[in-house]
Design a protein around this motif. Structure first.
Motif, PDB file in Angstrom:
ATOM      1  N   ARG A 166       0.829  -1.214   0.000  1.00 22.07           N
ATOM      2  CA  ARG A 166       0.000   0.000   0.000  1.00 22.07           C
ATOM      3  C   ARG A 166       0.855   1.251   0.000  1.00 22.07           C
ATOM      4  O   ARG A 166       0.470   2.271  -0.535  1.00 22.07           O
ATOM      5  CB  ARG A 166      -0.940   0.004   1.203  1.00 22.07           C
ATOM      6  N   SER A 167       2.030   1.196   0.647  1.00 22.15           N
ATOM      7  CA  SER A 167       2.851   2.398   0.661  1.00 22.15           C
ATOM      8  C   SER A 167       3.806   2.447  -0.537  1.00 22.15           C
ATOM      9  O   SER A 167       4.732   3.245  -0.549  1.00 22.15           O
ATOM     10  CB  SER A 167       3.609   2.508   1.986  1.00 22.15           C
ATOM     11  N   GLU A 203      -4.436  -6.416  -0.816  1.00 18.52           N
ATOM     12  CA  GLU A 203      -3.430  -5.350  -0.809  1.00 18.52           C
ATOM     13  C   GLU A 203      -2.436  -5.487   0.342  1.00 18.52           C
ATOM     14  O   GLU A 203      -1.631  -4.607   0.576  1.00 18.52           O
ATOM     15  CB  GLU A 203      -4.129  -3.984  -0.756  1.00 18.52           C
ATOM     16  N   THR A 204      -2.533  -6.588   1.080  1.00 15.68           N
ATOM     17  CA  THR A 204      -1.595  -6.816   2.171  1.00 15.68           C
ATOM     18  C   THR A 204      -0.521  -7.787   1.706  1.00 15.68           C
ATOM     19  O   THR A 204      -0.809  -8.717   0.958  1.00 15.68           O
ATOM     20  CB  THR A 204      -2.341  -7.403   3.382  1.00 15.68           C
TER      21      THR A 204
ATOM     22  N   ILE B  10      -1.087  -3.923  -7.410  1.00 15.36           N
ATOM     23  CA  ILE B  10      -1.911  -3.625  -6.239  1.00 15.36           C
ATOM     24  C   ILE B  10      -3.190  -2.889  -6.630  1.00 15.36           C
ATOM     25  O   ILE B  10      -4.213  -3.029  -5.974  1.00 15.36           O
ATOM     26  CB  ILE B  10      -1.093  -2.854  -5.191  1.00 15.36           C
ATOM     27  N   GLN B  11      -3.132  -2.134  -7.719  1.00 19.44           N
ATOM     28  CA  GLN B  11      -4.332  -1.404  -8.143  1.00 19.44           C
ATOM     29  C   GLN B  11      -5.470  -2.356  -8.506  1.00 19.44           C
ATOM     30  O   GLN B  11      -6.629  -2.069  -8.291  1.00 19.44           O
ATOM     31  CB  GLN B  11      -4.025  -0.524  -9.355  1.00 19.44           C
ATOM     32  N   THR B  12      -5.099  -3.479  -9.128  1.00 15.45           N
ATOM     33  CA  THR B  12      -6.123  -4.368  -9.654  1.00 15.45           C
ATOM     34  C   THR B  12      -6.243  -5.651  -8.835  1.00 15.45           C
ATOM     35  O   THR B  12      -7.062  -6.511  -9.159  1.00 15.45           O
ATOM     36  CB  THR B  12      -5.773  -4.746 -11.108  1.00 15.45           C
ATOM     37  N   ALA B  13      -5.415  -5.765  -7.762  1.00 19.05           N
ATOM     38  CA  ALA B  13      -5.326  -7.041  -7.051  1.00 19.05           C
ATOM     39  C   ALA B  13      -6.683  -7.492  -6.506  1.00 19.05           C
ATOM     40  O   ALA B  13      -7.057  -8.659  -6.650  1.00 19.05           O
ATOM     41  CB  ALA B  13      -4.307  -6.941  -5.923  1.00 19.05           C
ATOM     42  N   ALA B  14      -7.427  -6.572  -5.916  1.00 17.83           N
ATOM     43  CA  ALA B  14      -8.688  -6.967  -5.273  1.00 17.83           C
ATOM     44  C   ALA B  14      -9.666  -7.524  -6.294  1.00 17.83           C
ATOM     45  O   ALA B  14     -10.262  -8.589  -6.088  1.00 17.83           O
ATOM     46  CB  ALA B  14      -9.285  -5.776  -4.528  1.00 17.83           C
ATOM     47  N   GLU B  15      -9.829  -6.830  -7.422  1.00 15.27           N
ATOM     48  CA  GLU B  15     -10.795  -7.318  -8.403  1.00 15.27           C
ATOM     49  C   GLU B  15     -10.317  -8.602  -9.072  1.00 15.27           C
ATOM     50  O   GLU B  15     -11.119  -9.498  -9.380  1.00 15.27           O
ATOM     51  CB  GLU B  15     -11.116  -6.238  -9.442  1.00 15.27           C
TER      52      GLU B  15
END
Lengths: 712, 109
Positions: A166-167, A203-204, B10-15
C-alpha cells in the motif's frame, strides 16, 4: 510504471534525499575545515550510500551510477586510500550539487532519472581520477563485475511489512535491486503465510522471500537496501559470520512454518540439516564452513548482523516528528485567521446583546481560539539555524573565488522564525553575505598591514527583540567609506552637493537603487543591484533594514522582521469616523494629550521628549477633533514616538490582509484588516512612520525643538 | 478461462482476486490467460500463488497461459516458473543476474 503510490514514495525519497544532501554538505565542509574525523566521514558515506540504495529501488539508474562513483571515492577515503585534500572536497561539493540537481530533475522528467549530462560525466571523470590515484581502491556494486567467492554469500530472509504494498514498496523491486548488487544464487518465494482465500486481503503483503545472494558489496550495502522498509518489516541477513543460533532464530521465528524454512535453507546450501534441528555439534553455519577454503572472511562481512536492531530503535525516535505539506499548514493558519475574525464578531454581538451567559460562553470560546491560534502559528516556526548553516558553503565558495580567508561564526541559530520568512530571507541574506565577503572584508595583506588578523570573520546572528526577529550579518572588514558613498551619491544625483547629511543618512544611501561603490565590477556583487534589492525584499516581508558602519572596524547589517506574517495583535484607535490598527508589539503606553500641549509637535513624557504625529493630519482624515485627544506611544528600533488619535478602542486580534496593488506605495499603511463588525480598518506601519519622524526631527531639532525646550 | 489484462498490480489485485475466486465456483479446471498482462508486482504475484493453492485444495488444475516475456522475467526473479511451481533451488537453472536472457531458463520440469 510510476503510479500514484510509487509517486508518493518517490516524494518521500526526494525529501529524505534533500536532508541527506544537507548532511553530506555539512560533513564535507567539516572534513575540509578540520582533521579528517572518522565519524564525519562515515556520516557522509552513509548519506551517499542511502541515496544510492533508495534510488536503486526506484530504478533511477542515472542517480545510482553517479552516486556509486561518489560512494566509491568516499569508501576509499574511509579506508585511508585517498587523503582528504582541498582538490578532493572541491570536486565532491559540486558532485553533491549535481546530485541534488539530478534528484530535483525527477519532478520534471517524471522519474526516469534521465541521461547523464556532460557536466555529470565530467564530474564523474574527476571523481574517478581520485580513485585511479589510489589503485587499490575497491569499486563495489553495479557497474563492475567482480568475482564473488563463497565467503561473500549471504542469506536474506525478507518478510516485508503487511502495509508495504500500500505504501508503494514492491518487494519484487527490492529483489531486482539486490540482483544488481551481486548474483542472486537462489530466490524462494514462500507462500505458506498466505491466509485462507476469503481472509486474504489483496493489498496486504503475506509473502516471505528467502534469498541467497553472492556479492562483494558488503553487509552494510545490502542492509542499506532495506533502510526504507526496515521499521515495519522483518529483514534478516545472515552472513558467513553469523552464528548457528542466528540460523536457528530465523527458523524459529516462522513458528508453525519453520519446517519449510529449514528445508529452504538446507536446499539453498545456507545451512546443514542437522544444524537447524538443534543437534549439530559444529559451531558456525554452513556459510562459514563453505568459506574456509577462501581464507578468512573479509573484514566488512564480520560486522554483526544484529545491527538491524539498533537501527530500528534509532528509527523509532524519528517518528516523533511528522512532515506536513506547507500548503496544508497555510490553509490551517488561514482558517484560524478567519476564525479569529468570526470570533471577534461573535464577541461584539454578545456584548451588544447584554446577555451575560452568552458573553461568558463567547469569552471561553475566544480563549480557546486564542490557544488554537498561538499553537497553529507555532507549527510554522522553525529555527533559523538551518538557513544560516547553508552559508557555510556560500562563504567557502565565495572566499575561495576571491582568494580571501574568511571564517563564518554563527550565533542564535536556535531562534525560531516563521517558515515563510525563513524561505524569503535566504535571498537577501545571500546578497548581504556576498557583499560582506566581496566589499567588506579586505584582502589578507591589507588586513595584516592594518594590524587585523589575516583571517576575516563573518558573523551571522539572530535574536528576538520586542515582537520582531533581528537577523544580523556582520563583518570585521573595512566598513563603508562615507566619503566615497557621498561622492558617488552626488555623482549619481541622489543628493544635492553640499547637503548636510548625518553619518546615518550617508550609510543609508547604500540602499538607494542603482548604487554601488565598488570601483571594479566583480561577478559576485558590485553590479549595483545588491542592496536596493535587499531592501525591497525585506520591505516586502514587512521588515526594516539598517546598517551599522564602523569605519576600519567593520559593518553590520541588521534586518528586523515581524515574527509572523499572518496575524498580529492590534491596538484599535479611532480617528474621525475611521478605525486604525496599531500593531500592539509597538505600543508602549497610552496617555491623554494635555490641553496645554495641543499645538506643539512634541510631548514631554515624564521628562522624556517625544515627537508627536497627528494621524488625522498626516492621513488627512476629515472631521471635527474631539475636545480631548489621546496619545499612543509607540516604539520602533529604540526610538519612541507619540501618535495622536481621537479615541482608544482597545486590543483586537488582527488578520493582516494585504492592500491591493493600487495602494502598495502608500507610506505609513502596512495593510488592512476586517474588524469584527465587518468594517475595514487600515494597519499603521509604525516603522515607516517613526523613520519619517526621525528624519524630520533630525533636520528641525537644532532650529526649533531644543531652544523651545530650553526656554521652559 | 479467466482472461486478465493490463497491470496485475496492487491497483487491480482486489478485483483480480474476486474474479479468479469466482471462477473456481463451478469446480472445473481453470485456465488463467496472462497474455495481456503488462506488469506484475508482489500483490499480483500473491493472487496467482493464492489461486494455485486454492486449485490444489479443490483438486482442480490451474494453468497459466501465455505470460509475456516481462511477466515471465519477474516470476523468474522471485524463483517461480511460469506454471507457478518453485524453481528447485541449487539446481539448474541458476538465476543469473536480473538482466539475463529471459528465455534462457524457461524450463518446465
Amino acid at each position: 510504471m510510476f503510479d500514484d503510490d510509487m509517486r508518493a514514495a518517490l516524494g518521500t525519497f526526494m525529501v529524505e534525499a534533500a536532508d541527506l544532501l544537507i548532511q553530506m554538505e555539512a560533513g564535507l565542509l567539516q572534513l575540509e575545515s578540520g582533521q579528517p574525523d572518522e565519524e564525519t566521514l562515515n556520516g557522509v558515506f552513509r548519506a551517499a550510500h542511502t541515496i544510492k540504495g533508495s534510488a536503486g529501488l526506484f530504478g533511477l539508474d542515472g542517480i545510482v551510477t553517479f552516486t556509486h562513483v561518489l560512494e566509491s571515492v568516499l569508501d576509499a577515503m574511509r579506508s585511508g586510500e585517498i587523503a582528504v585534500s582541498a582538490a578532493l572536497i572541491g570536486t565532491m561539493l559540486p558532485s553533491k550539487d549535481h546530485l541534488a540537481g539530478l534528484i530535483g530533475d525527477l519532478v520534471a522528467d517524471g522519474g526516469t532519472g534521465g541521461q547523464e549530462s556532460p557536466a555529470g560525466l565530467a564530474l564523474m571523470a574527476r571523481l574517478e581520477s581520485f580513485l585511479a590515484a589510489a589503485p587499490t581502491a575497491a569499486v563495489a556494486g553495479p557497474v563492475t563485475e567482480t568475482v564473488a567467492t563463497d565467503a561473500d554469500r549471504m542469506h536474506l530472509s525478507l518478510r516485508f511489512g503487511p502495509d508495504c504494498l500500500r505504501s508503494g514498496m514492491d518487494p519484487i523491486a527490492f529483489i531486482r535491486y539486490l540482483g544488481t548488487l551481486g548474483e542472486l544464487v537462489s530466490v524462494t518465494t514462500v507462500p505458506d503465510l498466505l491466509p485462507a482465500a476469503d481472509e486474504m486481503d489483496a493489498e496486504t503483503c503475506y509473502l516471505d522471500f528467502e534469498i541467497t545472494l553472492s556479492t562483494t558489496a558488503g553487509l552494510a550495502a545490502v542492509e542499506g537496501v532495506f533502510d526504507f522498509v526496515r521499521a515495519d518489516s522483518d529483514i534478516r541477513i545472515l552472513t558467513s559470520a553469523s552464528t548457528l543460533s542466528d540460523y536457528r532464530d530465523l527458523v524459529a521465528s516462522f513458528g508453525p512454518h519453520s519446517a519449510q524454512i529449514a528445508e529452504i535453507l538446507v536446499r539453498s546450501g545456507a545451512a546443514r540439516a542437522g544444524d537447524l534441528t538443534g543437534d549439530g555439534p559444529q559451531p558456525g553455519a554452513a556459510l562459514a564452513a563453505r568459506a574456509e577454503p577462501a581464507g578468512p572472511p573479509p573484514a566488512e562481512t564480520t560486522a554483526p548482523a544484529v545491527r538491524t536492531g539498533a537501527d530500528r530503535v534509532a528509527r523509532a525516535g524519528e517518528v516523533n516528528s511528522i512532515r506536513v505539506d506547507a500548503a496544508r499548514l497555510d490553509l490551517l493558519i488561514d482558517t484560524v485567521g478567519e476564525l479569529v475574525i468570526a470570533g471577534a464578531g461573535a464577541g461584539l454581538g454578545a456584548r451588544l446583546s447584554g446577555d451575560e451567559d452568552l458573553r461568558t460562553s463567547i469569552g471561553e470560546v475566544m480563549r480557546l481560539i486564542e490557544g488554537v491560534r498561538s499553537n497553529a502559528l507555532r507549527l510554522r516556526m522553525v529555527p533559523i539555524g538551518t538557513t544560516f548553516s547553508r552559508f557555510q558553503r556560500v562563504v567557502r565558495d565565495v572566499s575561495t573565488d576571491l582568494g580571501k580567508d574568511v571564517s563564518l561564526v554563527i550565533t542564535g541559530g536556535e531562534t525560531e522564525v516563521d517558515k515563510a520568512l525563513v524561505e524569503q530571507i535566504g535571498d537577501p541574506l545571500t546578497h548581504l553575505v556576498r557583499n560582506a565577503l566581496d566589499h567588506g572584508i579586505e584582502p589578507a595583506d591589507v588586513r595584516v598591514a592594518q594590524g587585523k588578523p589575516a583571517r576575516g570573520t563573518l558573523r551571522l546572528n539572530a535574536f528576538h527583540d520586542s515582537g520582531s526577529i533581528v537577523v544580523e550579518v556582520g563583518d570585521d572588514g573595512g566598513g563603508i567609506d562615507r566619503g566615497r558613498v557621498l561622492a558617488k551619491a552626488v555623482e549619481r544625483g541622489l543628493v544635492e552637493p553640499g547637503a548636510p547629511l548625518s553619518d546615518k543618512e550617508i550609510d543609508a544611501l547604500i540602499f538607494e537603487p542603482g548604487f554601488s561603490t565598488s570601483t571594479q565590477v566583480s561577478n559576485l556583487s558590485g553590479r549595483g543591484v545588491g542592496m536596493d534589492v535587499v531592501k525591497r525584499n525585506v520591505a516586502a516581508m514587512r521588515g526594516a533594514i539598517d546598517v551599522e558602519n564602523r569605519p576600519q572596524e567593520g559593518t553590520t547589517v541588521r534586518i528586523r522582521l515581524p515574527l509572523t506574517l499572518a496575524i498580529i495583535n492590534g491596538f484599535l484607535v479611532g480617528i474621525g469616523a475611521a478605525t486604525f490598527v496599531i500593531p500592539l508589539d509597538h505600543v508602549v503606553e497610552c496617555v491623554e494629550l494635555p490641553v496645554s500641549n495641543q499645538r506643539r509637535d512634541y510631548l514631554d513624557l515624564r521628562g522624556e521628549v517625544l515627537p508627536l504625529i497627528r494621524l488625522w493630519s498626516l492621513l488627512s482624515v476629515p472631521g471635527e477633533r474631539p475636545r480631548r485627544e489621546s496619545v499612543v506611544i509607540v516604539e520602533h528600533a529604540g526610538s519612541k514616538t507619540g501618535l495622536v488619535v481621537d479615541t482608544l478602542k482597545g486590543e483586537s486580534q488582527t488578520v493582516i490582509k494585504p492592500l491591493g496593488r493600487l495602494f502598495e506605495h502608500v507610506e505609513g499603511i502596512g495593510g488592512s484588516t476586517i474588524l469584527g463588525n465587518g468594517e475595514v480598518a487600515l494597519i499603521i506601519d509604525v516603522a515607516t512612520l517613526v523613520a519619517y519622524v526621525t528624519a524630520r526631527a533630525g533636520r528641525s531639532r537644532p532650529a526649533s525643538a531644543e531652544p523651545e525646550l530650553a526656554s521652559r | 478461462v479467466v482472461r486478465l489484462s493490463g497491470d496485475l498490480t496492487i491497483q487491480t489485485a482486489a478485483e483480480t482476486k474476486a474474479a479468479i475466486m469466482a471462477a473456481f465456483d463451478d469446480g472445473a479446471d481453470l485456465d488463467v490467460d496472462l497474455s495481456e498482462i503488462t506488469d506484475l508486482d508482489t500483490a499480483g504475484l500473491q493472487i496467482l500463488l493464492l489461486a494455485r493453492r486454492e486449485a490444489l485444495s479443490l483438486g482442480v488444475t490451474l494453468s497459466l497461459s501465455g505470460p509475456p516475456t516481462a511477466v515471465r522475467e519477474i516470476l523468474r526473479t522471485v524463483g517461480i516458473t511460469a506454471d507457478l511451481s518453485p524453481v528447485p533451488v541449487g539446481e539448474e537453472p541458476r538465476l543469473e543476474s536480473a538482466t539475463g536472457d529471459p528465455e534462457a531458463d524457461d524450463v518446465r520440469r
